[in-house]
Design a protein around this motif. Structure first.
Motif, PDB file in Angstrom:
ATOM      1  N   PRO A  50      -4.714   5.912   4.589  1.00 14.04           N
ATOM      2  CA  PRO A  50      -4.078   4.657   3.778  1.00 14.04           C
ATOM      3  C   PRO A  50      -2.663   5.235   3.127  1.00 14.04           C
ATOM      4  O   PRO A  50      -2.494   6.580   3.057  1.00 14.04           O
ATOM      5  N   GLY A  51      -2.043   4.155   3.045  1.00 16.52           N
ATOM      6  CA  GLY A  51      -0.634   4.533   2.248  1.00 16.52           C
ATOM      7  C   GLY A  51      -0.524   4.185   0.998  1.00 16.52           C
ATOM      8  O   GLY A  51      -1.578   3.717   0.194  1.00 16.52           O
ATOM      9  N   GLN A  52       0.588   4.013   0.294  1.00 18.01           N
ATOM     10  CA  GLN A  52       1.103   3.686  -1.039  1.00 18.01           C
ATOM     11  C   GLN A  52       0.537   2.343  -1.356  1.00 18.01           C
ATOM     12  O   GLN A  52       0.709   1.513  -0.549  1.00 18.01           O
ATOM     13  N   GLY A  53      -0.127   1.983  -2.534  1.00 19.56           N
ATOM     14  CA  GLY A  53      -0.716   0.596  -2.819  1.00 19.56           C
ATOM     15  C   GLY A  53      -2.254   0.965  -2.722  1.00 19.56           C
ATOM     16  O   GLY A  53      -2.794  -0.121  -3.333  1.00 19.56           O
ATOM     17  N   ASP A  59      -0.381   3.456 -14.775  1.00 17.36           N
ATOM     18  CA  ASP A  59       1.236   3.323 -14.461  1.00 17.36           C
ATOM     19  C   ASP A  59       1.722   4.673 -14.229  1.00 17.36           C
ATOM     20  O   ASP A  59       2.600   5.013 -13.336  1.00 17.36           O
ATOM     21  N   ARG A  60       0.945   5.743 -14.535  1.00 19.59           N
ATOM     22  CA  ARG A  60       1.365   7.101 -14.282  1.00 19.59           C
ATOM     23  C   ARG A  60       1.034   7.406 -12.887  1.00 19.59           C
ATOM     24  O   ARG A  60       1.511   8.209 -12.169  1.00 19.59           O
ATOM     25  N   LEU A  61      -0.441   6.969 -12.657  1.00 20.50           N
ATOM     26  CA  LEU A  61      -0.785   7.390 -11.293  1.00 20.50           C
ATOM     27  C   LEU A  61      -0.026   6.523 -10.263  1.00 20.50           C
ATOM     28  O   LEU A  61       0.278   6.972  -9.166  1.00 20.50           O
ATOM     29  N   THR A  62       0.489   5.181 -10.619  1.00 17.86           N
ATOM     30  CA  THR A  62       1.484   4.332  -9.740  1.00 17.86           C
ATOM     31  C   THR A  62       2.583   5.115  -9.292  1.00 17.86           C
ATOM     32  O   THR A  62       3.319   4.563  -8.534  1.00 17.86           O
ATOM     33  N   LEU A  63       3.155   5.939 -10.072  1.00 19.40           N
ATOM     34  CA  LEU A  63       4.285   6.413  -9.988  1.00 19.40           C
ATOM     35  C   LEU A  63       4.471   7.232  -8.539  1.00 19.40           C
ATOM     36  O   LEU A  63       3.501   7.866  -8.083  1.00 19.40           O
ATOM     37  N   ALA A 102      16.620   7.936  -4.410  1.00 14.89           N
ATOM     38  CA  ALA A 102      17.547   7.658  -3.608  1.00 14.89           C
ATOM     39  C   ALA A 102      18.306   6.559  -3.850  1.00 14.89           C
ATOM     40  O   ALA A 102      19.627   6.560  -3.356  1.00 14.89           O
ATOM     41  N   VAL A 103      17.967   5.562  -4.741  1.00 12.15           N
ATOM     42  CA  VAL A 103      18.818   4.195  -4.945  1.00 12.15           C
ATOM     43  C   VAL A 103      18.121   4.256  -6.620  1.00 12.15           C
ATOM     44  O   VAL A 103      17.109   4.167  -7.012  1.00 12.15           O
ATOM     45  N   PRO A 104      19.392   4.030  -7.290  1.00 12.89           N
ATOM     46  CA  PRO A 104      19.227   3.890  -8.713  1.00 12.89           C
ATOM     47  C   PRO A 104      18.582   2.519  -9.012  1.00 12.89           C
ATOM     48  O   PRO A 104      18.246   1.548  -8.286  1.00 12.89           O
ATOM     49  N   ALA A 105      17.657   2.853  -9.922  1.00 19.82           N
ATOM     50  CA  ALA A 105      16.561   1.632 -10.491  1.00 19.82           C
ATOM     51  C   ALA A 105      17.299   0.136 -10.704  1.00 19.82           C
ATOM     52  O   ALA A 105      18.344   0.049 -10.987  1.00 19.82           O
ATOM     53  N   GLY A 106      16.473  -0.834  -9.811  1.00 18.63           N
ATOM     54  CA  GLY A 106      17.142  -1.959  -9.877  1.00 18.63           C
ATOM     55  C   GLY A 106      18.057  -2.592  -8.670  1.00 18.63           C
ATOM     56  O   GLY A 106      18.285  -3.484  -8.690  1.00 18.63           O
ATOM     57  N   GLU A 107      18.622  -1.487  -7.988  1.00 15.38           N
ATOM     58  CA  GLU A 107      19.377  -1.743  -7.004  1.00 15.38           C
ATOM     59  C   GLU A 107      18.768  -2.139  -5.641  1.00 15.38           C
ATOM     60  O   GLU A 107      19.379  -2.691  -4.677  1.00 15.38           O
ATOM     61  N   GLY A 108      17.519  -1.814  -5.565  1.00 17.01           N
ATOM     62  CA  GLY A 108      16.778  -2.047  -4.189  1.00 17.01           C
ATOM     63  C   GLY A 108      15.666  -2.894  -4.455  1.00 17.01           C
ATOM     64  O   GLY A 108      15.156  -3.171  -5.566  1.00 17.01           O
ATOM     65  N   ALA A 109      15.085  -3.479  -3.325  1.00 26.22           N
ATOM     66  CA  ALA A 109      13.812  -4.386  -3.561  1.00 26.22           C
ATOM     67  C   ALA A 109      13.281  -4.278  -2.326  1.00 26.22           C
ATOM     68  O   ALA A 109      13.712  -4.011  -1.195  1.00 26.22           O
ATOM     69  N   MET A 110      11.949  -4.793  -2.222  1.00 21.57           N
ATOM     70  CA  MET A 110      11.185  -5.123  -1.132  1.00 21.57           C
ATOM     71  C   MET A 110      10.374  -6.516  -1.216  1.00 21.57           C
ATOM     72  O   MET A 110      10.109  -6.854  -2.593  1.00 21.57           O
ATOM     73  N   ALA A 111      10.204  -7.210  -0.128  1.00 19.07           N
ATOM     74  CA  ALA A 111       9.468  -8.595  -0.342  1.00 19.07           C
ATOM     75  C   ALA A 111       8.610  -8.611   0.909  1.00 19.07           C
ATOM     76  O   ALA A 111       8.723  -8.172   2.105  1.00 19.07           O
ATOM     77  N   ALA A 112       7.304  -9.201   0.776  1.00 21.70           N
ATOM     78  CA  ALA A 112       6.232  -9.353   1.973  1.00 21.70           C
ATOM     79  C   ALA A 112       6.467 -10.840   2.490  1.00 21.70           C
ATOM     80  O   ALA A 112       6.502 -11.787   1.594  1.00 21.70           O
ATOM     81  N   ILE A 113       6.577 -10.975   3.465  1.00 21.84           N
ATOM     82  CA  ILE A 113       6.985 -12.247   4.519  1.00 21.84           C
ATOM     83  C   ILE A 113       5.473 -12.549   4.969  1.00 21.84           C
ATOM     84  O   ILE A 113       5.173 -11.764   5.897  1.00 21.84           O
ATOM     85  N   LEU A 114       4.836 -13.630   4.851  1.00 22.27           N
ATOM     86  CA  LEU A 114       3.634 -13.955   5.363  1.00 22.27           C
ATOM     87  C   LEU A 114       3.852 -15.307   6.374  1.00 22.27           C
ATOM     88  O   LEU A 114       4.413 -16.345   5.997  1.00 22.27           O
ATOM     89  N   GLY A 115       3.386 -15.179   7.546  1.00 18.23           N
ATOM     90  CA  GLY A 115       3.114 -16.358   8.471  1.00 18.23           C
ATOM     91  C   GLY A 115       4.566 -16.629   9.076  1.00 18.23           C
ATOM     92  O   GLY A 115       4.770 -18.149   9.331  1.00 18.23           O
ATOM     93  N   LEU A 151       7.932  -7.946  -4.115  1.00 19.74           N
ATOM     94  CA  LEU A 151       6.924  -6.913  -4.538  1.00 19.74           C
ATOM     95  C   LEU A 151       7.319  -5.987  -5.584  1.00 19.74           C
ATOM     96  O   LEU A 151       8.483  -5.697  -5.703  1.00 19.74           O
ATOM     97  N   GLN A 152       6.356  -5.565  -6.531  1.00 15.73           N
ATOM     98  CA  GLN A 152       6.418  -4.666  -7.498  1.00 15.73           C
ATOM     99  C   GLN A 152       6.711  -3.259  -6.986  1.00 15.73           C
ATOM    100  O   GLN A 152       5.506  -2.665  -7.230  1.00 15.73           O
ATOM    101  N   VAL A 153       8.019  -3.033  -6.744  1.00 11.05           N
ATOM    102  CA  VAL A 153       7.869  -1.445  -6.079  1.00 11.05           C
ATOM    103  C   VAL A 153       9.155  -1.036  -6.998  1.00 11.05           C
ATOM    104  O   VAL A 153       9.952  -1.419  -7.288  1.00 11.05           O
ATOM    105  N   SER A 154       8.991   0.416  -6.975  1.00  8.80           N
ATOM    106  CA  SER A 154      10.233   1.086  -7.556  1.00  8.80           C
ATOM    107  C   SER A 154      11.509   1.464  -6.776  1.00  8.80           C
ATOM    108  O   SER A 154      12.304   1.891  -7.213  1.00  8.80           O
ATOM    109  N   ALA A 155      11.441   1.367  -5.477  1.00 14.63           N
ATOM    110  CA  ALA A 155      12.458   1.437  -4.536  1.00 14.63           C
ATOM    111  C   ALA A 155      12.411   0.757  -3.250  1.00 14.63           C
ATOM    112  O   ALA A 155      11.276   0.468  -2.954  1.00 14.63           O
ATOM    113  N   PRO A 156      13.335   0.739  -2.430  1.00 18.99           N
ATOM    114  CA  PRO A 156      13.310  -0.062  -1.242  1.00 18.99           C
ATOM    115  C   PRO A 156      13.054   0.835  -0.029  1.00 18.99           C
ATOM    116  O   PRO A 156      13.834   1.288   0.808  1.00 18.99           O
TER     117      PRO A 156
END
Length: 311
Positions: A8-11, A53-57, A126-139, A194-199
């Motif tokens: 498995p991967g992150q998450g 929150d520390r484990l999720t880093l 790699a990317v300053p906080a708040g400048e990147g994002a991810m989103a899940a697209i369903l269907g 998604l609540q992620v820290s980087a793109p």
């Protein structure tokens, strides 16, 4: 009948993961001790006690998830299940590819832990906080999602093709938000930021790819004892140089998990074992290839059941 082990991967992380394995199997406990020694800190304590929150880093979750996977694998092997004899292929989702390679003997456990700590830090930085994002697209069909990314007017791409109608997009925050809106307009059932820290797995991860190229050049590597089906190429690889190339590409490239499971199904794999924390990959596999059975190995009871089935 053919078996593949997936990792498995992150998450998939959760506080307490791996603790029962460590208590039940001395071989598993040694894995956590070795990872702690390699990193020079008690990551196992964070994994078992939190805080969440520390484990999720990213820098903790990545080596932590690998450690649980290797602990489960060592527990299995202590019960007489030989990876080399029982398993046709291995694969892992994103960071899980490192777990797969460690399982197959390409990297040592200590080197894998250090590589994932470097990877986690590099991806975070790699990317300053708040400048990147991810989103899940369903269907929504993949072509429509790719069109939305292109129309969004900024760096944005499909990062994960997870199967079951689930795609993840990644890139610059404004572009991802616009692409998510466009996906909704095109008929997506949901477009969820998604609540992620980087793109992750986007072109913006270029500095992290460079960091991994440098780090991978400095570690020892061997041909895996079973072929590794790589995320970015969806083909079985045994050459260490190609493995390193694919790991570098993976930082900015797409995790082609749907195609990976389809490849397994088309090449005689009848059972996928998810080795490590959670059941995310098993859930995805059930939606992608209904004729392939799945099983999890994350608890002592799972280890006993898998050993009985594979013995």
């Amino acid at each position: 009948m053919s078996i593949a082990f997936t990792f498995p991967g992150q998450g998939s992380q959760s506080v307490g993961m791996g603790k029962a394995l460590a208590e039940a199997f001395p071989e598993a406990r040694r894995v956590f001790d070795e990872v702690d020694d390699a990193l020079g800190e008690k990551l196992s304590q964070v994994m078992w006690e939190g805080p969440e929150d520390r484990l999720t880093l990213t820098a903790n979750a990545q080596p932590g998830l690998m450690a649980v996977s290797m602990a489960a694998l060592q527990a299995l092997e202590a019960q007489g299940v030989s990876l080399k004899d029982k398993v046709a292929y291995v694969a892992g989702h994103s960071l899980g590819e490192y777990s797969a390679l460690c399982a197959a003997g390409t990297f040592s456990l200590a080197d894998t832990a250090r590589l994932l700590r470097i990877r986690g830090n590099a991806m975070q930085e790699a990317v300053p906080a708040g400048e990147g994002a991810m989103a899940a697209i369903l269907g929504l069909e993949q072509q429509a999602v790719e069109d939305a990314c292109r129309e969004a007017g900024g760096p944005c791409q499909v990062a994960n093709d997870n199967g079951g109608g689930q795609l993840v997009i990644s890139g610059a925050k404004a572009a991802v938000e616009e692409a998510a809106r466009l996906c909704t307009d095109k008929g997506a059932k949901r477009a969820l930021m998604l609540q992620v820290s980087a793109p992750f797995h986007s072109a913006l991860m270029g500095p992290a790819a460079d960091a991994m190229r440098d780090a991978l050049a400095k570690v020892g590597k061997r041909a895996p004892i079973v072929p590794v089906v790589c995320n970015v190429s969806v083909n079985p690889v045994t050459d260490p140089d190609e493995i390193v190339k694919r790991l570098v590409e993976q930082v900015t490239g797409r995790v082609r998990w749907r195609e990976t499971v389809e490849w397994f199904a088309a090449n005689g794999v009848t059972t996928l074992y998810e080795i490590g924390s959670g059941k995310v990959l098993s859930g995805l596999a059930k939606r992608i290839a209904k004729d392939v059975s799945t099983a999890n190995v994350s608890t002592p009871a799972d280890v006993e059941a898998a050993a009985a089935a594979l013995g």
